[in-house]
Design an enzyme around this catalytic site. Structure first.
Site, PDB file in Angstrom:
ATOM      1  N   ASN A  11       0.867  -1.183   0.000  1.00  0.00           N
ATOM      2  CA  ASN A  11       0.000   0.000   0.000  1.00  0.00           C
ATOM      3  C   ASN A  11       0.902   1.231   0.000  1.00  0.00           C
ATOM      4  OD1 ASN A  11      -1.789   2.041   0.553  1.00  0.00           O
ATOM      5  ND2 ASN A  11      -2.322   1.329   2.617  1.00  0.00           N
ATOM      6  N   LYS A  13       0.055   4.216  -0.249  1.00  0.00           N
ATOM      7  CA  LYS A  13      -0.605   5.400   0.343  1.00  0.00           C
ATOM      8  C   LYS A  13      -0.373   6.607  -0.566  1.00  0.00           C
ATOM      9  CE  LYS A  13      -0.221   3.225   4.811  1.00  0.00           C
ATOM     10  NZ  LYS A  13      -0.136   3.328   6.251  1.00  0.00           N
ATOM     11  N   HIS A  95      -9.539   1.006   4.951  1.00  0.00           N
ATOM     12  CA  HIS A  95      -8.272   1.214   5.663  1.00  0.00           C
ATOM     13  C   HIS A  95      -8.526   2.151   6.841  1.00  0.00           C
ATOM     14  CE1 HIS A  95      -4.221   2.512   6.593  1.00  0.00           C
ATOM     15  NE2 HIS A  95      -3.793   1.436   5.950  1.00  0.00           N
ATOM     16  N   GLU A  97      -6.959   4.572   7.906  1.00  0.00           N
ATOM     17  CA  GLU A  97      -6.760   5.992   7.579  1.00  0.00           C
ATOM     18  C   GLU A  97      -7.993   6.567   6.891  1.00  0.00           C
ATOM     19  OE1 GLU A  97      -2.961   5.586   5.593  1.00  0.00           O
ATOM     20  OE2 GLU A  97      -2.087   4.983   7.510  1.00  0.00           O
ATOM     21  N   GLU A 165      -5.323  -4.959  10.652  1.00  0.00           N
ATOM     22  CA  GLU A 165      -4.306  -3.924  10.860  1.00  0.00           C
ATOM     23  C   GLU A 165      -4.623  -3.160  12.145  1.00  0.00           C
ATOM     24  OE1 GLU A 165      -2.370  -2.757   6.859  1.00  0.00           O
ATOM     25  OE2 GLU A 165      -4.147  -1.532   7.120  1.00  0.00           O
ATOM     26  N   GLY A 171       2.530   2.179  10.787  1.00  0.00           N
ATOM     27  CA  GLY A 171       3.521   3.249  10.644  1.00  0.00           C
ATOM     28  C   GLY A 171       4.238   3.607  11.936  1.00  0.00           C
ATOM     29  N   SER A 210       3.405  -2.196  10.318  1.00  0.00           N
ATOM     30  CA  SER A 210       4.851  -2.263  10.586  1.00  0.00           C
ATOM     31  C   SER A 210       5.489  -3.602  10.218  1.00  0.00           C
ATOM     32  CB  SER A 210       5.148  -1.906  12.049  1.00  0.00           C
ATOM     33  OG  SER A 210       4.752  -0.564  12.323  1.00  0.00           O
TER      34      SER A 210
HETATM   35  P1  PGA Z   1       2.852   0.247   7.585  1.00  0.00           P
HETATM   36  O1  PGA Z   1       1.363   0.459   7.024  1.00  0.00           O
HETATM   37  O2  PGA Z   1       3.367  -1.032   7.012  1.00  0.00           O
HETATM   38  O3  PGA Z   1       3.620   1.446   7.110  1.00  0.00           O
HETATM   39  O4  PGA Z   1       2.731   0.178   9.089  1.00  0.00           O
HETATM   40  C1  PGA Z   1       0.494  -0.622   6.839  1.00  0.00           C
HETATM   41  C2  PGA Z   1      -0.816  -0.148   6.273  1.00  0.00           C
HETATM   42  O5  PGA Z   1      -1.294   0.923   6.668  1.00  0.00           O
HETATM   43  O6  PGA Z   1      -1.420  -0.842   5.423  1.00  0.00           O
END
Ligand code: PGA
Length: 247
Positions: A11, A13, A95, A97, A165, A171, A210
């Site tokens: 992803n 983003k 997601h 976010e 997640e 992140g 992560s």
């Molecule tokens: P990350 O994000 O691997 O940077 O923690 C995962 C995600 O949001 O899908």
């Protein structure tokens, strides 16, 4: 029934311009024998170019979100049909976010899943608890509630995956313990079987938050973990390949 084919999806983003496609091509070039299906979900502006760049490779291209409606006066939004037209095969939906930043409820996510299916896209539906919810020992209740609310009946017989997640692991460099991941994945599997019967066993349950080359092997071999949704570490071909190679 055989276990689901693992899926490892990147992803990106809101990262990436045309020059970043070199990383996608690097993934395609470096992909050896793998039992996983591999996907890259770049920003919408790059879907078409990523699909063209990856045409001759097994690496699939996905979107990161879509609108539930097929067309209309929705300035700035992208329809599932548009992603499919641009060459996407999958789409990430719900997601955290999007849930947190745009107030997307389970019902909104479920409508988007229906839109994805209508457009022939395979949905990757994200669920996950916040740190407060985990501390209050509500992680399982929250996550299985999101699974029930975000997965419409239309998914019966269709290809899809669920990505667990934990919001606090995205992140941040923090990850749950393997036991914590397994506990949630087993609960998600039970909810999927409750919703879809035997078909609920065919969906891969990805872990996200992560994931990096150094922790990928342990996570990917945990019980009921059928792949990963990778953010930051999917931006560089070398890191993403390291994760794929850990399977
Ligand atoms: P990350 O994000 O691997 O940077 O923690 C995962 C995600 O949001 O899908």
């Amino acid at each position: 029934m055989t276990s689901p084919t693992p899926l490892i999806a990147g992803n990106w983003k809101m990262n990436g311009v045309a020059a970043s496609l070199i990383e996608a091509q690097g993934v395609a070039a470096g992909l050896g024998e793998t039992k996983a299906r591999v996907a890259i979900c770049p920003p919408a502006t790059l879907v078409e170019r990523a699909a063209a760049a990856l045409k001759a490779s097994p690496v699939l291209v996905g979107g990161q979100d879509c609108r539930a409606e097929a067309s209309g006066a929705f300035t700035g939004d992208v329809a599932a049909e548009m992603l499919a037209d641009a060459g996407a095969r999958l789409v990430i939906l719900g997601h955290s976010e999007r849930r947190a930043g745009y107030g997307e409820s389970d019902a909104v996510v479920a409508a988007k899943v229906e839109a994805a299916l209508r457009a022939g896209l395979e949905p990757i539906v994200c669920v996950g608890e916040t740190l407060e919810e985990r501390k209050a020992e509500k992680a399982l209740e929250v996550v299985t509630g999101q699974v029930r609310g975000s997965l419409p009946a239309a998914l019966a017989g269709q290809a899809f995956s669920v990505a667990y997640e934990p919001v606090w692991a995205i992140g941040t460099g923090l990850t749950p313990t393997t036991a914590e991941i397994e506990e949630v994945h087993v609960a998600i599997r039970a909810a999927l079987v409750e919703l879809f019967g035997d078909h609920g066993k065919s969906a891969a349950i990805l872990y996200g938050g992560s994931v990096k080359p150094s922790n990928a092997a342990e996570i990917l071999h945990a019980r009921e973990v059928g792949g990963a949704l990778v953010g930051g570490a999917s931006l560089k071909a070398e890191d993403f390949l390291g994760i794929i190679g850990a399977l």
